[in-house]
Design a protein around this motif. Structure first.
Motif, PDB file in Angstrom:
ATOM      1  N   TRP A 131      32.929  16.206 -37.222  1.00 42.01           N
ATOM      2  CA  TRP A 131      33.411  16.724 -35.943  1.00 42.01           C
ATOM      3  C   TRP A 131      33.411  17.989 -35.696  1.00 42.01           C
ATOM      4  O   TRP A 131      33.622  18.816 -34.822  1.00 42.01           O
ATOM      5  CB  TRP A 131      34.973  16.413 -35.999  1.00 42.01           C
ATOM      6  CG  TRP A 131      35.297  14.768 -35.778  1.00 42.01           C
ATOM      7  CD1 TRP A 131      34.515  14.188 -35.343  1.00 42.01           C
ATOM      8  CD2 TRP A 131      36.474  14.188 -36.398  1.00 42.01           C
ATOM      9  NE1 TRP A 131      35.154  12.714 -35.353  1.00 42.01           N
ATOM     10  CE2 TRP A 131      36.371  12.870 -36.027  1.00 42.01           C
ATOM     11  CE3 TRP A 131      37.516  14.728 -37.271  1.00 42.01           C
ATOM     12  CZ2 TRP A 131      37.117  11.951 -36.465  1.00 42.01           C
ATOM     13  CZ3 TRP A 131      38.306  13.668 -37.734  1.00 42.01           C
ATOM     14  CH2 TRP A 131      38.336  12.244 -37.567  1.00 42.01           C
TER      15      TRP A 131
ATOM     16  N   HIS B  19      38.836   7.082 -39.220  1.00 42.14           N
ATOM     17  CA  HIS B  19      38.299   5.733 -38.248  1.00 42.14           C
ATOM     18  C   HIS B  19      38.994   4.705 -38.794  1.00 42.14           C
ATOM     19  O   HIS B  19      39.142   3.640 -37.918  1.00 42.14           O
ATOM     20  CB  HIS B  19      36.805   5.991 -38.279  1.00 42.14           C
ATOM     21  CG  HIS B  19      36.175   7.223 -37.446  1.00 42.14           C
ATOM     22  ND1 HIS B  19      34.930   7.472 -37.560  1.00 42.14           N
ATOM     23  CD2 HIS B  19      36.819   7.646 -36.320  1.00 42.14           C
ATOM     24  CE1 HIS B  19      34.690   8.157 -36.735  1.00 42.14           C
ATOM     25  NE2 HIS B  19      35.812   8.345 -36.194  1.00 42.14           N
TER      26      HIS B  19
ATOM     27  N   GLY C  53      33.569   8.237 -26.105  1.00 44.06           N
ATOM     28  CA  GLY C  53      33.121   9.353 -26.607  1.00 44.06           C
ATOM     29  C   GLY C  53      32.644   9.152 -28.084  1.00 44.06           C
ATOM     30  O   GLY C  53      33.183   9.398 -29.119  1.00 44.06           O
TER      31      GLY C  53
ATOM     32  N   GLY D 184      30.264   9.553 -30.140  1.00 44.36           N
ATOM     33  CA  GLY D 184      29.633  10.471 -30.996  1.00 44.36           C
ATOM     34  C   GLY D 184      28.273  10.075 -31.679  1.00 44.36           C
ATOM     35  O   GLY D 184      27.242   9.796 -31.050  1.00 44.36           O
TER      36      GLY D 184
ATOM     37  N   ASP E 169      29.059   7.944 -24.210  1.00 42.35           N
ATOM     38  CA  ASP E 169      29.217   9.525 -24.544  1.00 42.35           C
ATOM     39  C   ASP E 169      28.519  10.112 -23.483  1.00 42.35           C
ATOM     40  O   ASP E 169      27.580   9.575 -23.195  1.00 42.35           O
ATOM     41  CB  ASP E 169      28.749   9.670 -26.163  1.00 42.35           C
ATOM     42  CG  ASP E 169      29.363  10.980 -26.515  1.00 42.35           C
ATOM     43  OD1 ASP E 169      29.006  11.949 -26.196  1.00 42.35           O
ATOM     44  OD2 ASP E 169      30.231  10.809 -27.730  1.00 42.35           O
ATOM     45  N   TYR E 170      28.763  11.472 -23.564  1.00 39.18           N
ATOM     46  CA  TYR E 170      28.473  12.263 -22.624  1.00 39.18           C
ATOM     47  C   TYR E 170      27.062  13.010 -23.302  1.00 39.18           C
ATOM     48  O   TYR E 170      26.149  13.390 -22.559  1.00 39.18           O
ATOM     49  CB  TYR E 170      29.377  13.415 -22.292  1.00 39.18           C
ATOM     50  CG  TYR E 170      29.168  14.625 -21.691  1.00 39.18           C
ATOM     51  CD1 TYR E 170      28.227  14.877 -20.374  1.00 39.18           C
ATOM     52  CD2 TYR E 170      28.800  15.725 -22.554  1.00 39.18           C
ATOM     53  CE1 TYR E 170      28.130  16.169 -20.073  1.00 39.18           C
ATOM     54  CE2 TYR E 170      28.712  16.857 -22.354  1.00 39.18           C
ATOM     55  CZ  TYR E 170      28.207  17.452 -20.891  1.00 39.18           C
ATOM     56  OH  TYR E 170      28.044  18.362 -20.462  1.00 39.18           O
TER      57      TYR E 170
ATOM     58  N   TYR F 189      25.457  15.013 -31.650  1.00 43.33           N
ATOM     59  CA  TYR F 189      25.092  13.644 -31.754  1.00 43.33           C
ATOM     60  C   TYR F 189      24.219  13.369 -30.710  1.00 43.33           C
ATOM     61  O   TYR F 189      23.798  13.960 -29.631  1.00 43.33           O
ATOM     62  CB  TYR F 189      26.518  13.256 -31.126  1.00 43.33           C
ATOM     63  CG  TYR F 189      27.736  13.368 -32.020  1.00 43.33           C
ATOM     64  CD1 TYR F 189      27.832  12.981 -33.261  1.00 43.33           C
ATOM     65  CD2 TYR F 189      28.758  14.301 -31.339  1.00 43.33           C
ATOM     66  CE1 TYR F 189      29.103  13.383 -33.994  1.00 43.33           C
ATOM     67  CE2 TYR F 189      29.999  14.542 -32.025  1.00 43.33           C
ATOM     68  CZ  TYR F 189      30.157  14.038 -33.610  1.00 43.33           C
ATOM     69  OH  TYR F 189      31.096  14.244 -34.160  1.00 43.33           O
TER      70      TYR F 189
ATOM     71  N   SER G 229      30.257   9.904 -18.365  1.00 44.63           N
ATOM     72  CA  SER G 229      31.355  10.617 -18.872  1.00 44.63           C
ATOM     73  C   SER G 229      32.499   9.877 -18.767  1.00 44.63           C
ATOM     74  O   SER G 229      33.042   8.981 -17.960  1.00 44.63           O
ATOM     75  CB  SER G 229      31.515  11.859 -17.770  1.00 44.63           C
ATOM     76  OG  SER G 229      32.513  12.631 -17.924  1.00 44.63           O
ATOM     77  N   ALA G 230      33.463  10.173 -19.779  1.00 44.19           N
ATOM     78  CA  ALA G 230      34.955   9.714 -19.895  1.00 44.19           C
ATOM     79  C   ALA G 230      35.606   9.782 -18.441  1.00 44.19           C
ATOM     80  O   ALA G 230      36.492   9.100 -18.321  1.00 44.19           O
ATOM     81  CB  ALA G 230      35.470  10.268 -21.104  1.00 44.19           C
TER      82      ALA G 230
ATOM     83  N   CYS H  32      38.452   8.591 -29.959  1.00 44.27           N
ATOM     84  CA  CYS H  32      38.789   9.648 -31.021  1.00 44.27           C
ATOM     85  C   CYS H  32      38.284  10.983 -30.666  1.00 44.27           C
ATOM     86  O   CYS H  32      37.004  11.181 -30.820  1.00 44.27           O
ATOM     87  CB  CYS H  32      38.032   8.984 -32.372  1.00 44.27           C
ATOM     88  SG  CYS H  32      38.342  10.077 -33.680  1.00 44.27           S
ATOM     89  N   LEU H  33      39.281  11.774 -30.375  1.00 41.07           N
ATOM     90  CA  LEU H  33      39.173  13.388 -30.469  1.00 41.07           C
ATOM     91  C   LEU H  33      38.061  13.508 -29.051  1.00 41.07           C
ATOM     92  O   LEU H  33      37.270  14.422 -29.348  1.00 41.07           O
ATOM     93  CB  LEU H  33      38.590  14.036 -31.772  1.00 41.07           C
ATOM     94  CG  LEU H  33      39.629  13.799 -32.904  1.00 41.07           C
ATOM     95  CD1 LEU H  33      39.055  14.187 -34.126  1.00 41.07           C
ATOM     96  CD2 LEU H  33      40.810  14.804 -32.480  1.00 41.07           C
ATOM     97  N   THR H  34      38.061  12.902 -28.188  1.00 40.47           N
ATOM     98  CA  THR H  34      37.338  13.122 -27.057  1.00 40.47           C
ATOM     99  C   THR H  34      38.099  13.685 -25.802  1.00 40.47           C
ATOM    100  O   THR H  34      37.304  14.396 -25.174  1.00 40.47           O
ATOM    101  CB  THR H  34      36.381  11.593 -26.839  1.00 40.47           C
ATOM    102  OG1 THR H  34      35.498  11.338 -27.903  1.00 40.47           O
ATOM    103  CG2 THR H  34      35.743  11.982 -25.422  1.00 40.47           C
TER     104      THR H  34
HETATM  105  C1  LIG Z   1      34.784  15.314 -31.756  1.00 47.00           C
HETATM  106  S1  LIG Z   1      33.729  14.383 -31.183  1.00 47.00           S
HETATM  107  C2  LIG Z   1      34.164  12.929 -31.549  1.00 47.00           C
HETATM  108  C3  LIG Z   1      32.960  11.760 -31.838  1.00 47.00           C
HETATM  109  C4  LIG Z   1      33.701  10.430 -32.061  1.00 47.00           C
HETATM  110  N1  LIG Z   1      34.746   9.986 -31.216  1.00 47.00           N
HETATM  111  C5  LIG Z   1      33.954  10.249 -33.531  1.00 47.00           C
HETATM  112  O1  LIG Z   1      35.242  10.118 -33.815  1.00 47.00           O
HETATM  113  O2  LIG Z   1      33.079  10.642 -34.493  1.00 47.00           O
HETATM  114  C6  LIG Z   1      33.884  14.464 -29.340  1.00 47.00           C
HETATM  115  C7  LIG Z   1      32.840  13.760 -28.480  1.00 47.00           C
HETATM  116  O3  LIG Z   1      33.342  13.698 -27.097  1.00 47.00           O
HETATM  117  C8  LIG Z   1      31.935  13.656 -26.597  1.00 47.00           C
HETATM  118  N2  LIG Z   1      32.266  14.056 -25.202  1.00 47.00           N
HETATM  119  C9  LIG Z   1      32.365  15.184 -24.667  1.00 47.00           C
HETATM  120  N3  LIG Z   1      32.516  15.174 -23.329  1.00 47.00           N
HETATM  121  C10 LIG Z   1      32.523  14.102 -22.946  1.00 47.00           C
HETATM  122  C11 LIG Z   1      32.615  13.269 -21.545  1.00 47.00           C
HETATM  123  N4  LIG Z   1      33.079  14.128 -20.719  1.00 47.00           N
HETATM  124  N5  LIG Z   1      32.251  12.188 -21.602  1.00 47.00           N
HETATM  125  C12 LIG Z   1      32.106  11.233 -22.939  1.00 47.00           C
HETATM  126  N6  LIG Z   1      32.100  12.067 -24.084  1.00 47.00           N
HETATM  127  C13 LIG Z   1      32.075  13.145 -24.183  1.00 47.00           C
HETATM  128  C14 LIG Z   1      30.932  14.622 -27.238  1.00 47.00           C
HETATM  129  O4  LIG Z   1      29.674  14.172 -26.839  1.00 47.00           O
HETATM  130  C15 LIG Z   1      31.068  13.937 -28.813  1.00 47.00           C
HETATM  131  O5  LIG Z   1      30.642  12.922 -29.227  1.00 47.00           O
END
Ligand SMILES: C[S@@+](CC[C@H](N)C(=O)[O-])C[C@H]1O[C@@H](n2cnc3c(N)ncnc32)[C@H](O)[C@@H]1O
Length: 260
Positions: free
Chosen positions: A10, A75, A94, A96, A117-118, A125, A149-150, A166-168
């Motif tokens: 992350w 996870h 999201g 990753g 994911d974006y 990623y 996009s989310a 997770c953390l997105t």
């Molecule tokens: C901290 S990483 C977490 C990745 C994954 N969920 C994990 O736990 O390994 C944050 C993720 O959010 C994605 N992200 C950021 N903005 C986003 C958006 N608007 N829509 C979807 N995904 C997004 C990033 O590309 C990245 O993969």
């Protein structure tokens, strides 16, 4: 073809390198034969950059498989929170490099899964990495990876039995109000479907007051809402509980109410 899946941590390596580079520059300036004031100032300024470089490097080590493997362990905690018979569709928002959705595909072999994911240029990623990991882990026929996009999910209302993230949400830049991003996730969740979200929900600057957030979700038709501080469900090294890392992390789980 690679034989082992690889999952980035992350922590963005380019960010770590920026802090490391600035620390080195300031330290070198402190050693130069320049005015004492400049040397002392550079030395003092180097300290916060060194501290952040240390925290980020330590976090990479603890999150990575070669170190504490905490990313995978966290996870696993999320997968264990999914209470489901495994028939139907799962979404990871999201995704990753696909770690969480691949674990879910293995835990629920009857399900079909999607990871969106974006995959912006500011992250290390990619969709290709997700597909490669899913192939190596033997679940590529079950998971679809989509760029989206989310804040605007390319799905109909009520499509998924289970949604994880997770953390997105806190990273979503194209929607200021992060509660709206959570609501967009709930839109595509089936009535009675379950969500399991991990994010920095205790960070007021991102999600506002935590109690207000929980009340809003209840008002939007969430039932069985439960929140857990991350360190209540998994023992973490103290430094990972730094506010800049996972100190504000919390898991929210619940179901979308069935409207009768
Ligand atoms: C901290 S990483 C977490 C990745 C994954 N969920 C994990 O736990 O390994 C944050 C993720 O959010 C994605 N992200 C950021 N903005 C986003 C958006 N608007 N829509 C979807 N995904 C997004 C990033 O590309 C990245 O993969």
């Amino acid at each position: 073809m690679k034989t082992k899946a690889t999952y980035q941590t992350w922590i963005r390596i380019y960010k770590l390198l920026i802090f490391f580079g600035i620390s080195i520059m300031l330290l070198l300036t402190a050693l130069l034969p320049v005015h004492l004031y400049v040397r002392v100032l550079s030395g003092v300024l180097a300290l916060p950059f060194l501290y952040i470089t240390f925290i980020l490097s330590y976090s990479v080590y603890q999150f990575a498989e070669f170190g504490g493997n905490y990313q995978s362990k966290i996870h696993d905690v999320l997968v264990a929170k999914v209470n489901w018979d495994g028939n139907g569709k799962v979404l990871d928002i999201g995704t990753g490099s696909g770690s969480l959705i691949i674990k879910l595909a293995k835990a629920f072999p009857m399900s079909t899964l999607a990871g969106i994911d974006y995959w912006g240029g500011n992250w290390e990623y990619s969709k290709a990495k997700c597909q490669q990991n899913a192939e190596i882990e033997g679940v590529s026929d079950k998971i679809t990876f989509l760029k989206a996009s989310a804040s605007e999910l390319p799905f109909h209302d009520d499509e998924f039995e289970v949604i994880v993230s997770c953390l997105t949400f806190h990273e979503v830049k194209d929607r200021k109000n992060k509660t709206e991003v959570i609501e967009e996730a709930l839109r595509v969740l089936k009535p009675a479907g379950q969500f399991v979200f991990l994010d920095l929900f205790m960070d007021k600057t991102v999600f506002g007051d935590e109690k207000e957030l929980l009340n809003t979700l209840k008002q939007r038709g969430v039932s069985e809402l439960t929140s857990y501080k991350l360190d209540e469900v998994i023992e973490l090294p103290t430094l990972l509980l730094n506010k800049k890392v996972l100190g504000n992390a919390m898991i929210l789980t619940g179901r979308k109410e069935v409207i009768v």
